[in-house]
Design an enzyme around this catalytic site. Structure first.
Site, mmCIF file in Angstrom:
data_model
loop_
_atom_site.group_PDB
_atom_site.id
_atom_site.type_symbol
_atom_site.label_atom_id
_atom_site.label_comp_id
_atom_site.label_asym_id
_atom_site.label_seq_id
_atom_site.Cartn_x
_atom_site.Cartn_y
_atom_site.Cartn_z
ATOM 1 N N THR A 25 -11.325 -0.063 9.218
ATOM 2 C CA THR A 25 -11.146 -1.529 9.259
ATOM 3 C C THR A 25 -9.769 -1.840 8.686
ATOM 4 O O THR A 25 -9.650 -2.359 7.577
ATOM 5 C CB THR A 25 -12.252 -2.245 8.463
ATOM 6 O OG1 THR A 25 -12.285 -1.727 7.117
ATOM 7 C CG2 THR A 25 -13.611 -2.019 9.106
ATOM 8 N N SER A 45 11.459 -8.898 -10.209
ATOM 9 C CA SER A 45 12.701 -8.116 -10.203
ATOM 10 C C SER A 45 12.853 -7.259 -8.951
ATOM 11 O O SER A 45 13.970 -6.924 -8.555
ATOM 12 C CB SER A 45 12.791 -7.233 -11.455
ATOM 13 O OG SER A 45 11.645 -6.411 -11.598
ATOM 14 N N ASN A 76 11.306 2.133 -2.667
ATOM 15 C CA ASN A 76 11.016 0.759 -2.240
ATOM 16 C C ASN A 76 11.586 0.434 -0.864
ATOM 17 O O ASN A 76 11.527 -0.717 -0.421
ATOM 18 C CB ASN A 76 11.578 -0.238 -3.262
ATOM 19 C CG ASN A 76 10.803 -0.235 -4.566
ATOM 20 O OD1 ASN A 76 9.605 0.042 -4.580
ATOM 21 N ND2 ASN A 76 11.481 -0.541 -5.662
ATOM 22 N N HIS A 135 4.491 -2.943 -6.621
ATOM 23 C CA HIS A 135 5.785 -2.319 -6.897
ATOM 24 C C HIS A 135 6.618 -3.176 -7.850
ATOM 25 O O HIS A 135 7.491 -2.643 -8.540
ATOM 26 C CB HIS A 135 6.542 -2.073 -5.590
ATOM 27 C CG HIS A 135 6.098 -0.842 -4.872
ATOM 28 N ND1 HIS A 135 6.959 0.176 -4.515
ATOM 29 C CD2 HIS A 135 4.869 -0.445 -4.450
ATOM 30 C CE1 HIS A 135 6.289 1.144 -3.903
ATOM 31 N NE2 HIS A 135 5.013 0.779 -3.839
ATOM 32 N N HIS A 175 -5.829 -0.060 -0.905
ATOM 33 C CA HIS A 175 -5.555 0.777 0.263
ATOM 34 C C HIS A 175 -6.541 0.536 1.403
ATOM 35 O O HIS A 175 -6.501 1.229 2.414
ATOM 36 C CB HIS A 175 -5.574 2.259 -0.128
ATOM 37 C CG HIS A 175 -4.397 2.662 -0.952
ATOM 38 N ND1 HIS A 175 -4.338 3.860 -1.638
ATOM 39 C CD2 HIS A 175 -3.225 2.025 -1.211
ATOM 40 C CE1 HIS A 175 -3.179 3.944 -2.283
ATOM 41 N NE2 HIS A 175 -2.491 2.842 -2.039
ATOM 42 N N THR A 176 -7.413 -0.433 1.228
ATOM 43 C CA THR A 176 -8.300 -0.816 2.332
ATOM 44 C C THR A 176 -7.530 -1.573 3.407
ATOM 45 O O THR A 176 -8.016 -1.761 4.518
ATOM 46 C CB THR A 176 -9.481 -1.665 1.812
ATOM 47 O OG1 THR A 176 -10.422 -1.860 2.858
ATOM 48 C CG2 THR A 176 -9.002 -3.031 1.321
ATOM 49 N N ASP A 185 -12.083 -4.958 2.476
ATOM 50 C CA ASP A 185 -13.510 -4.728 2.252
ATOM 51 C C ASP A 185 -13.689 -3.460 1.431
ATOM 52 O O ASP A 185 -12.728 -2.932 0.876
ATOM 53 C CB ASP A 185 -14.258 -4.642 3.589
ATOM 54 C CG ASP A 185 -13.679 -3.560 4.510
ATOM 55 O OD1 ASP A 185 -12.880 -2.721 4.036
ATOM 56 O OD2 ASP A 185 -14.028 -3.547 5.702
ATOM 57 N N ARG A 243 1.255 -4.733 -1.637
ATOM 58 C CA ARG A 243 2.054 -3.571 -2.063
ATOM 59 C C ARG A 243 3.325 -4.021 -2.775
ATOM 60 O O ARG A 243 3.735 -3.417 -3.777
ATOM 61 C CB ARG A 243 2.407 -2.717 -0.840
ATOM 62 C CG ARG A 243 3.190 -1.454 -1.169
ATOM 63 C CD ARG A 243 3.251 -0.520 0.022
ATOM 64 N NE ARG A 243 3.998 0.682 -0.292
ATOM 65 C CZ ARG A 243 5.182 1.003 0.228
ATOM 66 N NH1 ARG A 243 5.732 0.198 1.140
ATOM 67 N NH2 ARG A 243 5.816 2.105 -0.115
ATOM 68 N N ASP A 294 -6.479 2.653 5.965
ATOM 69 C CA ASP A 294 -7.914 2.681 6.270
ATOM 70 C C ASP A 294 -8.079 2.834 7.783
ATOM 71 O O ASP A 294 -7.758 1.911 8.534
ATOM 72 C CB ASP A 294 -8.563 1.379 5.795
ATOM 73 C CG ASP A 294 -10.055 1.290 6.110
ATOM 74 O OD1 ASP A 294 -10.574 2.179 6.808
ATOM 75 O OD2 ASP A 294 -10.690 0.319 5.656
#
Length: 333
Positions: free
Chosen positions: A260, A90, A105, A80, A203-204, A265, A76, A257
């Site tokens: 898992t 930065s 942030n 960003h 997003h897993t 995955d 993440r 998720d």
């Protein structure tokens, strides 16, 4: 030239298919993106700091072993960084008015891992390896340590000198965006609708604060949250309201998720088919015809997702980079 390229491609197919993917993607980047990204190269530090990638990798491995949330945080953090000023580190800079100070942030993590790797590299290779490269490599490695694919990326980024909070909101993808807005936004960064589906697969792993998806609920007459988004599985929605009650703590987080949580995955795409996407921007990937086919493809084939991830991740990490005389090499990230 054409003959040499065909010969090289043939050799790579026979010896290392991963390198062929990297070569093809590199050729694409050279022909379609800025001259800066074309100056990136494989094993950029091969001579100046041969152990650079190894040291970053070991730092990420140790941190992830102690804290399984680290891979999601690093991935993440990279996104960003890249989505605002390009992949130039930065977002790492502290201070009033910097990207890091913007509320969007505020919940980012993984900074200490990047700084730990930088301190180690400064001992063996002073002012040689950029913070931007460390972050890109750390995010790459974190995916592998979470069970994802092994991916080769180009290096040679330099650190940006500009970090402004005012640049964050106009460039950041909001979880409430419509598909049209997301496609337009990604397109402005040189990313396709397919890249949108692939990179959303991040997003897993990872987690989100309750306020990141509270637009999918409303307060009823009894002071309880009830779902207003019909695309959300009702059982899943009920679980979310229990984890994020009206009087809950602002620091409460929910796994992206639910199945898992710490494994990279293709479960994310299966969740979408089951109407268990945490964000509105997740659910719309299934409901929109421009992206639905890829969601279904990846839900059925983890191999297909992993192959596509390598290409899209390379494009992401090559966005808006500073190379050559651009930027600088910081002593501290």
């Amino acid at each position: 030239m054409e003959l040499k390229l065909k010969t090289l491609c043939s050799t790579l197919v026979d010896n290392n298919p991963i390198k062929l993917v990297l070569l093809v993607a590199s050729i694409f980047l050279i022909s379609t993106s800025s001259s800066s990204s074309s100056l990136l190269s494989l094993d950029f530090y091969g001579t100046s700091c041969p152990g650079a990638e190894f040291m970053v990798r070991n730092t990420v491995r140790s941190a992830s072993a102690l804290d399984p949330t680290i891979p999601g945080k690093l991935l993440r953090l990279l996104f960003h960084d890249c989505i605002v000023e390009g992949c130039d580190g930065s977002v790492l800079l502290e201070g009033n008015g910097t990207e890091r100070s913007d509320p969007a942030n505020a919940s980012l993590g993984g900074f200490t891992v990047v700084e730990s790797a930088k301190r180690l590299l400064e001992v063996f290779c002073p002012q040689t390896v950029s913070c931007a490269d460390i972050l890109a490599l750390a995010a790459r490695d974190s995916v592998e340590f979470a069970g994802g694919p092994t991916v080769q990326i180009l290096t040679g980024r330099r650190d940006g000198r500009v970090s402004s909070a005012s640049n964050v909101r106009p460039n950041m993808v909001d979880t409430s965006f419509t598909m049209d807005v997301m496609i337009q936004h990604f397109s402005s960064k040189g990313l396709s609708p397919d890249d949108l589906v692939v990179l959303s697969g991040a997003h897993t792993i990872g987690s989100a604060h309750c306020n990141a998806f509270n637009d999918r609920f409303r307060e009823n007459s009894k002071g309880k949250l009830t779902p207003i988004d019909g695309s959300l599985d009702q059982t899943y929605a009920s679980e979310l309201t229990k984890q994020c009650p009206m009087d809950g703590s602002a620091s409460t987080t929910v796994n992206n998720d639910p199945e898992t949580s710490f494994l990279f995955d293709n479960q994310y795409y299966q969740n979408l088919l089951a109407h268990k996407g945490l964000f509105q921007s997740d659910s719309v990937l299934l409901s929109d015809g421009r992206t639905k086919r890829k969601v279904e493809e990846f839900s059925n084939s983890q191999e297909s997702f992993f192959e596509s991830w390598g290409t899209s991740f390379l494009k992401l990490t090559s966005m808006g980079v500073k190379t050559g005389n651009g930027g600088e090499i910081r002593r501290s990230c």
